[in-house]
Design a protein around this motif. Structure first.
Motif, PDB file in Angstrom:
ATOM      1  N   PRO A   3      10.822  50.804 -24.972  1.00  0.00           N
ATOM      2  CA  PRO A   3      10.263  49.510 -24.576  1.00  0.00           C
ATOM      3  C   PRO A   3       9.773  48.736 -25.796  1.00  0.00           C
ATOM      4  O   PRO A   3       9.347  49.319 -26.788  1.00  0.00           O
ATOM      5  CB  PRO A   3       9.091  49.902 -23.666  1.00  0.00           C
ATOM      6  CG  PRO A   3       9.399  51.287 -23.219  1.00  0.00           C
ATOM      7  CD  PRO A   3      10.152  51.927 -24.347  1.00  0.00           C
ATOM      8  N   SER A   4       9.828  47.404 -25.733  1.00  0.00           N
ATOM      9  CA  SER A   4       9.371  46.585 -26.851  1.00  0.00           C
ATOM     10  C   SER A   4       7.872  46.714 -27.029  1.00  0.00           C
ATOM     11  O   SER A   4       7.135  47.097 -26.112  1.00  0.00           O
ATOM     12  CB  SER A   4       9.731  45.116 -26.609  1.00  0.00           C
ATOM     13  OG  SER A   4       8.942  44.594 -25.551  1.00  0.00           O
ATOM     14  N   GLU A   6       5.783  44.342 -27.250  1.00  0.00           N
ATOM     15  CA  GLU A   6       5.106  43.404 -26.354  1.00  0.00           C
ATOM     16  C   GLU A   6       4.984  43.983 -24.944  1.00  0.00           C
ATOM     17  O   GLU A   6       3.945  43.851 -24.287  1.00  0.00           O
ATOM     18  CB  GLU A   6       5.873  42.077 -26.302  1.00  0.00           C
ATOM     19  CG  GLU A   6       5.867  41.289 -27.598  1.00  0.00           C
ATOM     20  CD  GLU A   6       6.842  41.832 -28.650  1.00  0.00           C
ATOM     21  OE1 GLU A   6       7.673  42.708 -28.298  1.00  0.00           O
ATOM     22  OE2 GLU A   6       6.762  41.384 -29.799  1.00  0.00           O
ATOM     23  N   THR A   7       6.043  44.643 -24.484  1.00  0.00           N
ATOM     24  CA  THR A   7       6.018  45.258 -23.162  1.00  0.00           C
ATOM     25  C   THR A   7       4.983  46.373 -23.112  1.00  0.00           C
ATOM     26  O   THR A   7       4.233  46.507 -22.134  1.00  0.00           O
ATOM     27  CB  THR A   7       7.413  45.814 -22.802  1.00  0.00           C
ATOM     28  OG1 THR A   7       8.339  44.728 -22.728  1.00  0.00           O
ATOM     29  CG2 THR A   7       7.396  46.538 -21.461  1.00  0.00           C
ATOM     30  N   GLU A  10       1.406  44.883 -23.014  1.00  0.00           N
ATOM     31  CA  GLU A  10       1.082  44.298 -21.715  1.00  0.00           C
ATOM     32  C   GLU A  10       0.939  45.375 -20.640  1.00  0.00           C
ATOM     33  O   GLU A  10       0.091  45.265 -19.752  1.00  0.00           O
ATOM     34  CB  GLU A  10       2.155  43.279 -21.317  1.00  0.00           C
ATOM     35  CG  GLU A  10       1.873  42.522 -20.039  1.00  0.00           C
ATOM     36  CD  GLU A  10       0.636  41.634 -20.096  1.00  0.00           C
ATOM     37  OE1 GLU A  10       0.350  40.974 -19.076  1.00  0.00           O
ATOM     38  OE2 GLU A  10      -0.049  41.589 -21.137  1.00  0.00           O
ATOM     39  N   GLU A 173      10.474  46.306 -18.603  1.00  0.00           N
ATOM     40  CA  GLU A 173      10.199  44.868 -18.669  1.00  0.00           C
ATOM     41  C   GLU A 173      10.100  44.277 -17.278  1.00  0.00           C
ATOM     42  O   GLU A 173       9.192  43.482 -16.987  1.00  0.00           O
ATOM     43  CB  GLU A 173      11.296  44.174 -19.473  1.00  0.00           C
ATOM     44  CG  GLU A 173      11.041  42.691 -19.684  1.00  0.00           C
ATOM     45  CD  GLU A 173      12.050  42.059 -20.627  1.00  0.00           C
ATOM     46  OE1 GLU A 173      12.140  40.813 -20.618  1.00  0.00           O
ATOM     47  OE2 GLU A 173      12.743  42.800 -21.348  1.00  0.00           O
ATOM     48  N   GLU A 174      11.009  44.679 -16.388  1.00  0.00           N
ATOM     49  CA  GLU A 174      10.998  44.183 -15.004  1.00  0.00           C
ATOM     50  C   GLU A 174       9.683  44.512 -14.296  1.00  0.00           C
ATOM     51  O   GLU A 174       9.089  43.655 -13.625  1.00  0.00           O
ATOM     52  CB  GLU A 174      12.162  44.827 -14.246  1.00  0.00           C
ATOM     53  CG  GLU A 174      12.076  44.752 -12.739  1.00  0.00           C
ATOM     54  CD  GLU A 174      12.738  45.943 -12.059  1.00  0.00           C
ATOM     55  OE1 GLU A 174      12.367  46.212 -10.896  1.00  0.00           O
ATOM     56  OE2 GLU A 174      13.600  46.598 -12.674  1.00  0.00           O
ATOM     57  N   VAL A 176       6.738  45.345 -15.655  1.00  0.00           N
ATOM     58  CA  VAL A 176       5.606  44.644 -16.267  1.00  0.00           C
ATOM     59  C   VAL A 176       5.532  43.208 -15.749  1.00  0.00           C
ATOM     60  O   VAL A 176       4.443  42.706 -15.427  1.00  0.00           O
ATOM     61  CB  VAL A 176       5.713  44.689 -17.803  1.00  0.00           C
ATOM     62  CG1 VAL A 176       4.782  43.669 -18.443  1.00  0.00           C
ATOM     63  CG2 VAL A 176       5.377  46.086 -18.309  1.00  0.00           C
ATOM     64  N   GLU A 177       6.665  42.544 -15.630  1.00  0.00           N
ATOM     65  CA  GLU A 177       6.661  41.183 -15.082  1.00  0.00           C
ATOM     66  C   GLU A 177       6.187  41.174 -13.634  1.00  0.00           C
ATOM     67  O   GLU A 177       5.413  40.297 -13.221  1.00  0.00           O
ATOM     68  CB  GLU A 177       8.057  40.575 -15.198  1.00  0.00           C
ATOM     69  CG  GLU A 177       8.464  40.281 -16.639  1.00  0.00           C
ATOM     70  CD  GLU A 177       9.887  39.778 -16.759  1.00  0.00           C
ATOM     71  OE1 GLU A 177      10.600  39.755 -15.718  1.00  0.00           O
ATOM     72  OE2 GLU A 177      10.300  39.416 -17.869  1.00  0.00           O
TER      73      GLU A 177
END
Length: 224
Positions: A3-4, A6-7, A10, A173-174, A176-177
């Motif tokens: 994972p990035s 940023e991810t 968060e 990412e999905e 986390v959003e």
């Protein structure tokens, strides 16, 4: 692929309960696994370790194969009554820049662990020491199972005082959003409650209850 950054940042902020719900109520590791200090949090990619029971030799090796920021996720083959981790390994993990430990066995030297800047999550504190089983079969960076969750190398691992959450890196990412949207919805609901609105109305739970209660019938929460 991990994972990035940023991810990961968060995910740590959102927390395990929000992410678990946002993911569809999956990924919760056994609830007995908790931080040695409630203030500890962690988030990062999993570096998985499969140990034989009552041996921590493989953890020593894992320290020097894992990369900075990695979360050591250690399965102890059912040998939970031992302290696989203590002050020495904690200092080594700090020196390596690792991101934390999640282990389904015990740890010890807890007075020191709670004061150090390395998050340790375990299923308890145990003073019993471990050996060094040089002949046992063990694995690094292979899938490990904790409770109902199969953790793959590189999966997103998030821990806080509520517990530990694991998620496939393909969904990080999905989810986390989705967690951000859930957080926004909860913030709106809290504001409504503070204005005097009821949870029964906000969630649509009120339907059917008043009639049953007025009639003196057992309350099921369902309409008749």
């Amino acid at each position: 692929m991990s994972p990035s950054a940023e991810t990961i940042t968060e995910a740590r902020r959102l927390g395990t309960a929000t992410l678990h719900e946002a993911a569809g109520r999956i990924g919760a590791l056994p609830s007995v696994i908790k931080p040695v200090d409630p203030a500890m949090t962690l988030a990062g990619p999993a570096f998985t370790v499969h140990c034989p029971a009552l041996s921590n030799l493989q953890i020593h090796h894992a320290l020097y194969h894992a990369q900075p920021g990695d979360i050591l996720v250690v399965h102890v083959s059912g040998g939970v009554e031992a302290g696989y981790w203590g002050d020495i390994l904690n200092e080594a993990a700090l020196a390596r820049g690792l991101g934390g430990l999640v282990i389904d066995g015990g740890v010890r030297d807890s007075a020191g662990l709670t004061k150090m800047a390395f998050p340790v999550f375990s299923n308890g504190i145990c003073i019993r020491g471990t050996g060094k089983d040089y002949d046992a079969t063990a694995w690094l960076q292979q899938p490990v199972r904790m409770g109902e969750v199969l953790i793959q190398p590189g999966d997103l691992i998030v821990g806080d005082r509520d517990g530990v959450f694991a998620l496939s890196m393909a969904r990080a990412e999905e989810v986390v959003e989705a967690g951000q949207r859930r957080e926004a919805d909860e913030t709106a609901k809290i504001a409504a409650i503070r204005r005097g609105e009821r949870t029964l109305d906000l969630y649509g739970f009120a339907k059917g209850a008043p009639t049953e209660i007025a009639a003196g019938l057992p309350f099921t929460g369902r309409t008749r």
